[in-house]
Design a protein around this motif. Structure first.
Motif, PDB file in Angstrom:
ATOM      1  N   ARG A 182      76.161  44.599  12.247  1.00 56.74           N
ATOM      2  CA  ARG A 182      75.728  45.017  11.150  1.00 56.74           C
ATOM      3  C   ARG A 182      73.899  45.078  11.175  1.00 56.74           C
ATOM      4  O   ARG A 182      73.700  45.103  10.130  1.00 56.74           O
ATOM      5  CB  ARG A 182      76.095  43.630  10.194  1.00 56.74           C
ATOM      6  N   ARG A 183      73.287  44.504  12.192  1.00 55.26           N
ATOM      7  CA  ARG A 183      71.907  44.501  12.125  1.00 55.26           C
ATOM      8  C   ARG A 183      71.228  45.509  12.660  1.00 55.26           C
ATOM      9  O   ARG A 183      69.385  46.491  11.651  1.00 55.26           O
ATOM     10  CB  ARG A 183      71.357  43.191  12.670  1.00 55.26           C
ATOM     11  N   GLY A 184      72.011  46.899  13.322  1.00 51.46           N
ATOM     12  CA  GLY A 184      71.031  47.805  13.897  1.00 51.46           C
ATOM     13  C   GLY A 184      70.362  47.273  15.190  1.00 51.46           C
ATOM     14  O   GLY A 184      70.130  46.026  15.444  1.00 51.46           O
ATOM     15  N   ALA A 185      69.426  48.212  15.360  1.00 45.45           N
ATOM     16  CA  ALA A 185      68.441  48.200  16.671  1.00 45.45           C
ATOM     17  C   ALA A 185      67.183  47.598  16.417  1.00 45.45           C
ATOM     18  O   ALA A 185      66.467  47.538  15.708  1.00 45.45           O
ATOM     19  CB  ALA A 185      68.438  49.908  17.049  1.00 45.45           C
ATOM     20  N   ILE A 186      67.026  45.940  17.088  1.00 48.75           N
ATOM     21  CA  ILE A 186      65.159  45.294  16.870  1.00 48.75           C
ATOM     22  C   ILE A 186      64.638  46.032  18.031  1.00 48.75           C
ATOM     23  O   ILE A 186      65.459  45.619  19.239  1.00 48.75           O
ATOM     24  CB  ILE A 186      65.943  44.468  17.162  1.00 48.75           C
ATOM     25  N   VAL A 187      64.427  45.767  18.271  1.00 49.69           N
ATOM     26  CA  VAL A 187      62.951  45.879  19.366  1.00 49.69           C
ATOM     27  C   VAL A 187      63.271  44.406  20.078  1.00 49.69           C
ATOM     28  O   VAL A 187      62.919  43.607  19.317  1.00 49.69           O
ATOM     29  CB  VAL A 187      60.747  45.818  19.445  1.00 49.69           C
ATOM     30  N   ALA A 188      63.667  44.465  21.236  1.00 51.06           N
ATOM     31  CA  ALA A 188      63.838  43.366  21.974  1.00 51.06           C
ATOM     32  C   ALA A 188      62.283  42.511  22.629  1.00 51.06           C
ATOM     33  O   ALA A 188      60.491  43.179  22.251  1.00 51.06           O
ATOM     34  CB  ALA A 188      64.044  43.035  23.593  1.00 51.06           C
ATOM     35  N   GLU A 189      62.395  40.605  22.151  1.00 49.92           N
ATOM     36  CA  GLU A 189      61.871  39.702  22.580  1.00 49.92           C
ATOM     37  C   GLU A 189      61.753  38.983  23.936  1.00 49.92           C
ATOM     38  O   GLU A 189      63.418  39.191  23.643  1.00 49.92           O
ATOM     39  CB  GLU A 189      61.929  39.310  21.067  1.00 49.92           C
ATOM     40  N   ILE A 190      60.745  38.690  24.251  1.00 50.52           N
ATOM     41  CA  ILE A 190      60.673  37.995  25.370  1.00 50.52           C
ATOM     42  C   ILE A 190      59.963  37.188  25.648  1.00 50.52           C
ATOM     43  O   ILE A 190      58.539  36.432  25.116  1.00 50.52           O
ATOM     44  CB  ILE A 190      60.074  39.005  27.071  1.00 50.52           C
ATOM     45  N   PRO A 191      60.593  35.618  25.535  1.00 49.60           N
ATOM     46  CA  PRO A 191      60.145  34.271  25.232  1.00 49.60           C
ATOM     47  C   PRO A 191      59.121  34.654  26.246  1.00 49.60           C
ATOM     48  O   PRO A 191      58.881  34.861  27.584  1.00 49.60           O
ATOM     49  CB  PRO A 191      61.318  33.230  25.756  1.00 49.60           C
ATOM     50  N   PRO A 192      57.641  33.802  26.174  1.00 48.74           N
ATOM     51  CA  PRO A 192      56.971  33.816  27.653  1.00 48.74           C
ATOM     52  C   PRO A 192      57.323  32.816  28.735  1.00 48.74           C
ATOM     53  O   PRO A 192      57.035  33.731  29.305  1.00 48.74           O
ATOM     54  CB  PRO A 192      55.612  32.176  26.877  1.00 48.74           C
ATOM     55  N   GLN A 193      58.153  32.399  29.657  1.00 46.82           N
ATOM     56  CA  GLN A 193      58.120  32.077  30.063  1.00 46.82           C
ATOM     57  C   GLN A 193      58.824  33.578  30.836  1.00 46.82           C
ATOM     58  O   GLN A 193      59.409  33.378  31.587  1.00 46.82           O
ATOM     59  CB  GLN A 193      58.582  30.451  30.321  1.00 46.82           C
ATOM     60  N   GLN A 194      60.220  33.600  30.262  1.00 43.81           N
ATOM     61  CA  GLN A 194      61.437  34.922  30.432  1.00 43.81           C
ATOM     62  C   GLN A 194      60.054  35.698  31.192  1.00 43.81           C
ATOM     63  O   GLN A 194      60.057  36.376  32.122  1.00 43.81           O
ATOM     64  CB  GLN A 194      62.407  35.353  29.618  1.00 43.81           C
ATOM     65  N   LEU A 195      59.007  35.895  30.304  1.00 43.47           N
ATOM     66  CA  LEU A 195      57.896  36.615  30.875  1.00 43.47           C
ATOM     67  C   LEU A 195      57.874  37.260  32.347  1.00 43.47           C
ATOM     68  O   LEU A 195      57.144  38.570  32.632  1.00 43.47           O
ATOM     69  CB  LEU A 195      56.569  37.243  29.802  1.00 43.47           C
ATOM     70  N   VAL A 196      56.850  36.015  32.640  1.00 43.00           N
ATOM     71  CA  VAL A 196      57.056  35.321  33.426  1.00 43.00           C
ATOM     72  C   VAL A 196      57.830  35.475  34.757  1.00 43.00           C
ATOM     73  O   VAL A 196      57.236  35.899  35.548  1.00 43.00           O
ATOM     74  CB  VAL A 196      55.788  33.842  33.546  1.00 43.00           C
ATOM     75  N   GLU A 197      59.169  34.812  34.509  1.00 41.61           N
ATOM     76  CA  GLU A 197      59.892  34.906  35.292  1.00 41.61           C
ATOM     77  C   GLU A 197      59.925  36.374  35.777  1.00 41.61           C
ATOM     78  O   GLU A 197      59.903  37.343  36.730  1.00 41.61           O
ATOM     79  CB  GLU A 197      60.855  34.910  34.857  1.00 41.61           C
ATOM     80  N   MET A 198      60.085  37.330  34.342  1.00 37.61           N
ATOM     81  CA  MET A 198      60.373  38.387  35.032  1.00 37.61           C
ATOM     82  C   MET A 198      58.981  39.444  35.958  1.00 37.61           C
ATOM     83  O   MET A 198      58.987  40.163  37.213  1.00 37.61           O
ATOM     84  CB  MET A 198      60.087  39.138  33.936  1.00 37.61           C
ATOM     85  N   PHE A 199      57.812  39.218  35.540  1.00 32.76           N
ATOM     86  CA  PHE A 199      56.600  39.312  36.504  1.00 32.76           C
ATOM     87  C   PHE A 199      56.735  39.126  37.881  1.00 32.76           C
ATOM     88  O   PHE A 199      56.321  39.504  38.439  1.00 32.76           O
ATOM     89  CB  PHE A 199      55.316  38.854  35.153  1.00 32.76           C
TER      90      PHE A 199
END
Length: 220
Positions: A61-78
């Protein structure tokens, strides 16, 4: 050869990577269909593909949105990205053929031209070619594919990093050290250099967080 939905996927991904659409923003299928002159069906297929790699989120019911990454998760992904690249580099230093090493040097020189011109967008694409040459040189298709998936997921943030003052010049110098270590066949040194090249910590983390507001959703 890419089909229509794959071409649209790449175009929408580029919009996300350049900040034309930002984390948290809604992606309207009808607007995208009108923009690209297609029906909604290939747009929907492209959005499903982008959702599969985590660049967007599709919600009922909301369709597609661009994903958001919290700062801590961003660090973990890097952190994970750094280890994948280090593994590629370690293998490449052992396995690259002379022809593949020459290819790496060629794309490295292309990076220098973009760095000299201080063009972050051109440097970004040349930088992609540099890392692709490393992946190919690892001769480990599974590892290379995992690295590509995560690099794609981090595209908007990696691209934003290049707009931080002096980052392009520093990145090029790091590339030079990596090329030298591979030329020496030093796998551990190559891995160490790539890990440092990718990791965001200290000042690099602070700079990235300071720039994240450029990717914040627009307000009316």
């Amino acid at each position: 050869m890419k089909n229509r939905s794959e071409t649209l996927r790449d175009s929408i991904e580029e919009m996300i990577a350049t900040g034309a659409v930002r984390p948290g923003e809604h992606l309207d299928e009808t607007e995208l269909a009108n923009r690209f002159g297609v029906s909604r069906t290939p747009i929907r297929e492209a959005l499903i593909q982008l959702a599969s790699v985590g660049l967007i989120v599709i919600r009922p019911r909301r369709g597609a949105i661009v994903a958001e990454i919290p700062p801590q998760q961003l660090v973990e992904m890097f952190e994970v990205m750094a280890e994948l690249e280090a593994m590629c580099g370690r293998l490449a230093a052992r396995r690259m053929s002379p022809e593949e090493q020459q290819r790496l040097k060629e794309v490295h020189l292309a990076c220098r031209e973009a760095a000299d011109n201080r063009d972050p967008d051109d440097y970004y694409y040349r930088n992609e070619d540099f890392h692709e040459a490393l992946y190919a040189g690892s001769h480990n298709a599974f590892l290379a594919e995992q690295a590509r998936i995560l690099r794609r997921r981090l595209r908007p943030y990696r691209r934003l990093q290049l707009r931080v003052r002096d980052r392009i010049g520093n990145s090029f110098n790091e590339h030079q050290a990596i090329v030298d270590a591979i030329g020496e066949g030093n796998g551990e040194r190559t891995a160490e250099l790539l890990r440092g090249h990718i990791m965001i910590q200290g000042e690099r983390f602070a700079d990235l967080i300071a720039f994240l507001n450029q990717l914040a959703p627009r307000t009316a």
